[in-house]
Design an enzyme around this catalytic site. Structure first.
Site, PDB file in Angstrom:
ATOM      1  N   HIS A 173       0.831  -1.208   0.000  1.00  0.00           N
ATOM      2  CA  HIS A 173       0.000   0.000   0.000  1.00  0.00           C
ATOM      3  C   HIS A 173       0.861   1.251   0.000  1.00  0.00           C
ATOM      4  O   HIS A 173       0.684   2.158  -0.820  1.00  0.00           O
ATOM      5  CB  HIS A 173      -0.913  -0.025   1.226  1.00  0.00           C
ATOM      6  CG  HIS A 173      -1.632   1.266   1.490  1.00  0.00           C
ATOM      7  ND1 HIS A 173      -2.984   1.423   1.289  1.00  0.00           N
ATOM      8  CD2 HIS A 173      -1.190   2.475   1.962  1.00  0.00           C
ATOM      9  CE1 HIS A 173      -3.337   2.661   1.595  1.00  0.00           C
ATOM     10  NE2 HIS A 173      -2.262   3.314   2.023  1.00  0.00           N
ATOM     11  N   GLU A 174       1.792   1.311   0.948  1.00  0.00           N
ATOM     12  CA  GLU A 174       2.584   2.535   1.078  1.00  0.00           C
ATOM     13  C   GLU A 174       3.492   2.755  -0.121  1.00  0.00           C
ATOM     14  O   GLU A 174       3.641   3.887  -0.601  1.00  0.00           O
ATOM     15  CB  GLU A 174       3.399   2.482   2.376  1.00  0.00           C
ATOM     16  CG  GLU A 174       2.548   2.581   3.632  1.00  0.00           C
ATOM     17  CD  GLU A 174       1.733   3.868   3.699  1.00  0.00           C
ATOM     18  OE1 GLU A 174       2.213   4.911   3.221  1.00  0.00           O
ATOM     19  OE2 GLU A 174       0.611   3.828   4.213  1.00  0.00           O
ATOM     20  N   HIS A 177       1.766   4.401  -2.992  1.00  0.00           N
ATOM     21  CA  HIS A 177       1.688   5.868  -2.981  1.00  0.00           C
ATOM     22  C   HIS A 177       2.818   6.456  -3.812  1.00  0.00           C
ATOM     23  O   HIS A 177       2.648   7.506  -4.451  1.00  0.00           O
ATOM     24  CB  HIS A 177       1.770   6.390  -1.545  1.00  0.00           C
ATOM     25  CG  HIS A 177       0.478   6.308  -0.789  1.00  0.00           C
ATOM     26  ND1 HIS A 177      -0.682   6.912  -1.236  1.00  0.00           N
ATOM     27  CD2 HIS A 177       0.163   5.708   0.391  1.00  0.00           C
ATOM     28  CE1 HIS A 177      -1.663   6.676  -0.365  1.00  0.00           C
ATOM     29  NE2 HIS A 177      -1.173   5.953   0.626  1.00  0.00           N
ATOM     30  N   TYR A 188      -3.851  14.899  -2.562  1.00  0.00           N
ATOM     31  CA  TYR A 188      -4.181  14.150  -1.357  1.00  0.00           C
ATOM     32  C   TYR A 188      -5.225  14.889  -0.526  1.00  0.00           C
ATOM     33  O   TYR A 188      -4.980  15.273   0.614  1.00  0.00           O
ATOM     34  CB  TYR A 188      -2.907  13.886  -0.550  1.00  0.00           C
ATOM     35  CG  TYR A 188      -3.031  12.711   0.395  1.00  0.00           C
ATOM     36  CD1 TYR A 188      -3.220  11.420  -0.090  1.00  0.00           C
ATOM     37  CD2 TYR A 188      -2.947  12.892   1.765  1.00  0.00           C
ATOM     38  CE1 TYR A 188      -3.336  10.346   0.774  1.00  0.00           C
ATOM     39  CE2 TYR A 188      -3.061  11.816   2.640  1.00  0.00           C
ATOM     40  CZ  TYR A 188      -3.250  10.551   2.137  1.00  0.00           C
ATOM     41  OH  TYR A 188      -3.363   9.490   2.998  1.00  0.00           O
ATOM     42  N   GLU A 197      -5.744   6.937  -1.862  1.00  0.00           N
ATOM     43  CA  GLU A 197      -5.742   5.897  -0.834  1.00  0.00           C
ATOM     44  C   GLU A 197      -6.283   4.575  -1.380  1.00  0.00           C
ATOM     45  O   GLU A 197      -5.754   3.498  -1.080  1.00  0.00           O
ATOM     46  CB  GLU A 197      -6.571   6.341   0.374  1.00  0.00           C
ATOM     47  CG  GLU A 197      -5.833   7.251   1.323  1.00  0.00           C
ATOM     48  CD  GLU A 197      -4.648   6.550   1.968  1.00  0.00           C
ATOM     49  OE1 GLU A 197      -4.748   5.348   2.300  1.00  0.00           O
ATOM     50  OE2 GLU A 197      -3.612   7.205   2.140  1.00  0.00           O
ATOM     51  N   ASP A 270      -8.875  14.586   8.222  1.00  0.00           N
ATOM     52  CA  ASP A 270      -8.221  13.582   7.381  1.00  0.00           C
ATOM     53  C   ASP A 270      -8.217  14.007   5.915  1.00  0.00           C
ATOM     54  O   ASP A 270      -8.549  13.241   5.016  1.00  0.00           O
ATOM     55  CB  ASP A 270      -8.927  12.228   7.555  1.00  0.00           C
ATOM     56  CG  ASP A 270      -8.201  11.092   6.851  1.00  0.00           C
ATOM     57  OD1 ASP A 270      -6.981  11.186   6.659  1.00  0.00           O
ATOM     58  OD2 ASP A 270      -8.876  10.099   6.492  1.00  0.00           O
ATOM     59  N   HIS A 275      -9.176   8.603   4.012  1.00  0.00           N
ATOM     60  CA  HIS A 275      -9.157   7.212   4.464  1.00  0.00           C
ATOM     61  C   HIS A 275     -10.562   6.654   4.677  1.00  0.00           C
ATOM     62  O   HIS A 275     -10.717   5.438   4.832  1.00  0.00           O
ATOM     63  CB  HIS A 275      -8.375   7.077   5.776  1.00  0.00           C
ATOM     64  CG  HIS A 275      -6.899   7.266   5.630  1.00  0.00           C
ATOM     65  ND1 HIS A 275      -6.291   8.484   5.826  1.00  0.00           N
ATOM     66  CD2 HIS A 275      -5.915   6.385   5.322  1.00  0.00           C
ATOM     67  CE1 HIS A 275      -4.987   8.344   5.654  1.00  0.00           C
ATOM     68  NE2 HIS A 275      -4.731   7.098   5.342  1.00  0.00           N
TER      69      HIS A 275
END
Length: 371
Positions: A173-174, A177, A188, A197, A270, A275
């Site tokens: 996932h990271e 990005h 974002y 996300e 957020d 998210h």
């Protein structure tokens, strides 16, 4: 998109609303760890915004060369916040005595292999970018993040979160990005941020499925399974199959992700709910993959990858834009048929159509809403 056009952002796997809930708990130790994580993450977001305007203070990462193997380096931050830390394992070196180091090393390789074998992509930037990761970041740090240049993992507090190198999909996932940073570069915040996300959840899950050889019906479609400590009432951080069902715990609260536009969350927290509302495109991907069957990285994943890298998205793309782009990508690769029908049906089921999306206010680009 070349690296000079990309805008690195600070992207964490644990959402701020989860940490905020923990920071308000009556348990002093849990609350303190959550507050420290929140405070650190807020500082890092500010630093990334400054670097976007002023440029990073350090030297640029060394340029790589496209190759069919990764170039990995794993560091030990030794519970400090100075990155990258002490080098522990380089590409081709024998395993270290530290399990966190070895898990990070292996996961960097699994991510590289999935992108190369499934999509012909050579590392995060498609130009052989060396992959760096730092483990043991700070103490009781309840997060993992991509900072625009490398991966960073906390050890967790041991009571709510375990070591963040444990779930392969968290690492995939990271790192995704970074792929978005070098391709569609989705802003974002708001719907573009939720798409950012969601894309990371999609490919994080596909990287795990690819490593395990799973078909769509065999996969758990969970993000962060194995990250929650024993005793926490939950399966993972998020469920792509059933958004809103990943956890329901006295300390964490109940998973607030919506599964359709009928429950779209409008918030100033957020970055405008990136998210939270990512659950909507997440479910659209799951529905597409389930309808097509087989290995999800092959057809459904190929459509999403073509959409992300095909140059049809803008940094401000909304859900309806992404839905239209995925349908067009399906037709471009497979023609009118089962693939495009599955894509359109999936977006329709989650309530994303141009007419439905038109009624939502479009956030102005360049004005992210920070927690």
């Amino acid at each position: 998109m070349d690296s000079s056009a990309s805008t690195p952002v600070f992207c964490t796997i644990v959402p701020p609303h989860v940490l905020d809930r923990l920071a308000r708990t009556g348990d002093p130790a849990l609350a303190a760890a959550a507050r420290r994580t929140l405070e650190h993450d807020a500082r890092e977001r500010t630093r990334r915004r400054l670097n976007t305007v002023l440029g990073p203070s350090g030297p640029a990462p060394a340029a790589g060369a496209p190759a069919d193997h990764p170039v990995r380096t794993v560091y030990d931050a030794r519970h400090h916040d100075t990155l990258p830390g002490h080098q522990v394992r380089a590409e081709g070196a024998a395993p270290a005595s530290d399990d966190s180091v070895n898990r990070a090393y292996d996961a960097l390789g699994a991510t590289f292999d999935t992108y190369l074998q499934a999509y012909g992509r050579h590392s995060i930037d498609d130009a052989g970018l060396p992959l760096k990761a730092s483990v043991h970041y700070l103490r009781d740090y309840n997060n993992a993040f991509w900072d625009g240049e490398q991966m960073v993992f906390g050890d967790g507090d041991g009571r709510i979160f375990l070591d963040f190198t444990l779930p392969l999909d968290v690492i995939g996932h990271e790192l995704t990005h970074g792929v978005t940073q070098y391709s569609a570069n989705l802003e974002y915040h708001g719907q573009p941020g939720a798409l950012n996300e969601s894309v990371s959840d999609v490919f994080g899950s596909l990287i795990k499925q690819h490593a395990l050889g799973q078909t769509a019906d065999q996969a758990d479609w969970l993000i962060g399974a194995g990250l929650l400590a024993p005793g926490v009432n939950g399966k993972a951080l998020r469920s792509m199959k059933e958004p809103g069902t990943a956890y329901d715990d006295p300390q964490l609260g109940k998973d607030p992700q919506p599964a359709s536009m009928a429950d779209y969350v409008t918030t100033t927290q957020d970055n405008g709910g990136v998210h939270l509302n990512s659950g909507i495109p997440n479910r659209a991907f799951y529905l597409t993959a389930a309808a097509l069957g087989g290995h999800a990285w092959e057809q459904a994943g190929r459509i999403w990858y073509d959409t992300l890298t095909g140059g049809k998205l803008s940094a401000q793309s909304q859900f309806a834009d992404f839905a239209a782009a995925t349908a067009a990508a399906a037709v471009a690769r497979y023609g009118e048929g089962a693939q495009s029908q599955a894509v359109r049906a999936a977006w329709t089921e989650v309530g994303v159509t141009p007419a439905a999306a038109a009624g939502l206010p479009r956030q102005q680009p360049g004005q992210p809403q920070e927690v």
